[in-house]
Design a protein around this motif. Structure first.
Motif, PDB file in Angstrom:
ATOM      1  N   CYS A  31       0.837  -1.208   0.000  1.00  0.00           N
ATOM      2  CA  CYS A  31       0.000   0.000   0.000  1.00  0.00           C
ATOM      3  C   CYS A  31       0.866   1.251   0.000  1.00  0.00           C
ATOM      4  CB  CYS A  31      -0.938  -0.005   1.208  1.00  0.00           C
ATOM      5  SG  CYS A  31      -2.036   1.439   1.280  1.00  0.00           S
ATOM      6  N   GLU A  32       0.832   1.977  -1.094  1.00  0.00           N
ATOM      7  CA  GLU A  32       1.505   3.274  -1.191  1.00  0.00           C
ATOM      8  C   GLU A  32       0.644   4.309  -0.477  1.00  0.00           C
ATOM      9  OE1 GLU A  32       3.318   6.735  -1.797  1.00  0.00           O
ATOM     10  OE2 GLU A  32       4.289   4.829  -2.233  1.00  0.00           O
ATOM     11  N   ARG A  33       1.231   5.037   0.498  1.00  0.00           N
ATOM     12  CA  ARG A  33       0.464   5.999   1.293  1.00  0.00           C
ATOM     13  C   ARG A  33       1.163   7.342   1.408  1.00  0.00           C
ATOM     14  NH1 ARG A  33       3.112   8.132   5.180  1.00  0.00           N
ATOM     15  NH2 ARG A  33       1.466   8.054   6.728  1.00  0.00           N
ATOM     16  N   GLY A  34       2.097   7.590   0.482  1.00  0.00           N
ATOM     17  CA  GLY A  34       2.805   8.854   0.508  1.00  0.00           C
ATOM     18  C   GLY A  34       4.082   8.767   1.317  1.00  0.00           C
ATOM     19  N   ILE A  35       5.056   9.558   0.928  1.00  0.00           N
ATOM     20  CA  ILE A  35       6.335   9.595   1.628  1.00  0.00           C
ATOM     21  C   ILE A  35       6.609  11.005   2.130  1.00  0.00           C
ATOM     22  CG2 ILE A  35       7.401   7.634   0.463  1.00  0.00           C
ATOM     23  CD1 ILE A  35       8.644   9.571  -1.525  1.00  0.00           C
ATOM     24  N   ARG A  36       7.493  11.109   3.104  1.00  0.00           N
ATOM     25  CA  ARG A  36       7.822  12.403   3.698  1.00  0.00           C
ATOM     26  C   ARG A  36       8.849  13.123   2.821  1.00  0.00           C
ATOM     27  NH1 ARG A  36       9.167  12.416   9.924  1.00  0.00           N
ATOM     28  NH2 ARG A  36       6.895  12.398   9.988  1.00  0.00           N
TER      29      ARG A  36
END
Length: 337
Positions: free
Chosen positions: A236-241
């Motif tokens: 699940c890709e959920r965004g990176i910082r």
């Protein structure tokens, strides 16, 4: 190493090869294909070439080194897409799967009403947090086992499989009693003891990308689960910082394309945690479908302004319904049902 069996190899020959792999000190992982079976032999890299001797065994076609560090997640082991079945839902197939529900389970009325609403609008799986790992120790941490009971009840009423996050290896058995899918959140994506523990269960696992993880690191975390015997991993890709502050995280949709090249595992996207704002969720959901995602995880709450957790990024029922209607158009173009 990957041991490729001949199409005509018998079950006895397959078992003999498995026994020999174990005798050599490696762990066999059998993958049954449509025309032939392959066995991934995983263990100490330093002596792996001893496995080359398996080529002389009856039923063996070839022995091939796995070049990728993530052995079992790699397409070198399994070229066909993995399709993970949960009840009557198949993740990774032709249908776009929608997982929806509140960030946190707050009470019986909230989770049951949400389950009924999202199911009626086209969701396939109900999500809800019973244990909430929060940045601040003073914010709502979830209802624990009581939340698990409510989630299971809501899923049964709406006839939907349910998923929740597990945060502690000691909770795994308890959570497995109530849910159909386990979720590993971004903060635990490199909690290797937890990854190994869920790998020892028979429940599918949604593995979220760590907020500062490279794709290689993410796949290596998946490898921890796979190497323990659990083949049902969903990324699940959920965004990176990043340095950007306009959104909660930066949604990396290019990861979908990379993962489709690198792994046979299904890939889904969570635009709610990625953006942090409900108004951005629909457009990022549409973009994820265009990029080839197998599914979406959307936070939905009956009254987001009163939510105990992540209200600003949660859609209300009306917004979710409108989004799903439009999603069907994008799914059709992307050849998803």
């Amino acid at each position: 190493m990957v041991i490729v069996m001949k199409p005509e190899a018998t079950a006895e020959q397959l078992q003999e090869v498995i026994s020999k792999i174990e005798e050599l000190g490696y762990k066999p992982h059998v993958i049954y294909g449509t025309t032939r079976s392959v066995i991934g032999a995983v263990g100490d890299e330093r002596g792996k070439f001893v496995l080359q001797s398996l080529e002389v065994m009856d039923g063996v076609e070839s022995v091939i080194p796995i070049l990728k560090p993530y052995k079992l997640a790699s397409k070198e082991v399994k070229k066909e897409k993995s399709i993970i079945k949960v009840g009557n839902v198949s993740i990774g197939g032709k249908e776009l799967i929608i997982i929806a529900g509140p960030c946190a389970i707050e009470n019986e009325e909230q989770i049951i009403n949400t389950a009924k609403a999202v199911k009626s609008m086209g969701a396939h799986i109900l999500r809800g947090g019973a244990y909430k790992p929060r940045t601040s120790p003073y914010t709502f941490q979830g209802l624990g086992e009581e939340g698990l009971k409510l989630l299971k009840k809501a899923g049964e009423i709406a006839n939907m499989p349910v998923v929740t996050e597990v945060v502690n290896p000691e909770h795994v058995d308890l959570v497995c009693e109530y849910v159909d899918i386990l979720q590993i959140g971004t903060r635990n994506s490199q909690n290797f003891e937890l990854l190994k523990r869920v790998g020892q269960t028979d429940k599918p696992v949604i593995l979220k990308r760590g907020m500062s993880m490279t794709i290689k690191e993410w796949l290596m975390s998946a490898e921890y689960i796979l190497s323990e015997g659990n083949r049902n991993v969903i990324l699940c890709e959920r965004g990176i910082r990043t340095f950007e502050t306009a959104t909660r995280n930066t949604l990396d949709l290019s990861a979908i394309a990379v993962l489709k090249e690198e792994t046979h595992l299904p890939v889904i996207v969570d635009p709610s945690h990625a953006t942090g704002f409900a108004k951005y969720v629909p457009c990022m959901a549409y973009a994820a479908v265009a990029a080839g995602t197998d599914g979406l995880m959307i936070e939905v709450h009956p009254q987001p302004e009163k939510a105990f957790s992540d209200g600003p990024q949660s859609l209300n029922f009306n917004s979710f319904g409108k989004m799903v209607e439009k999603l069907r158009q994008f799914a059709s173009i992307a050849e998803k049902i």
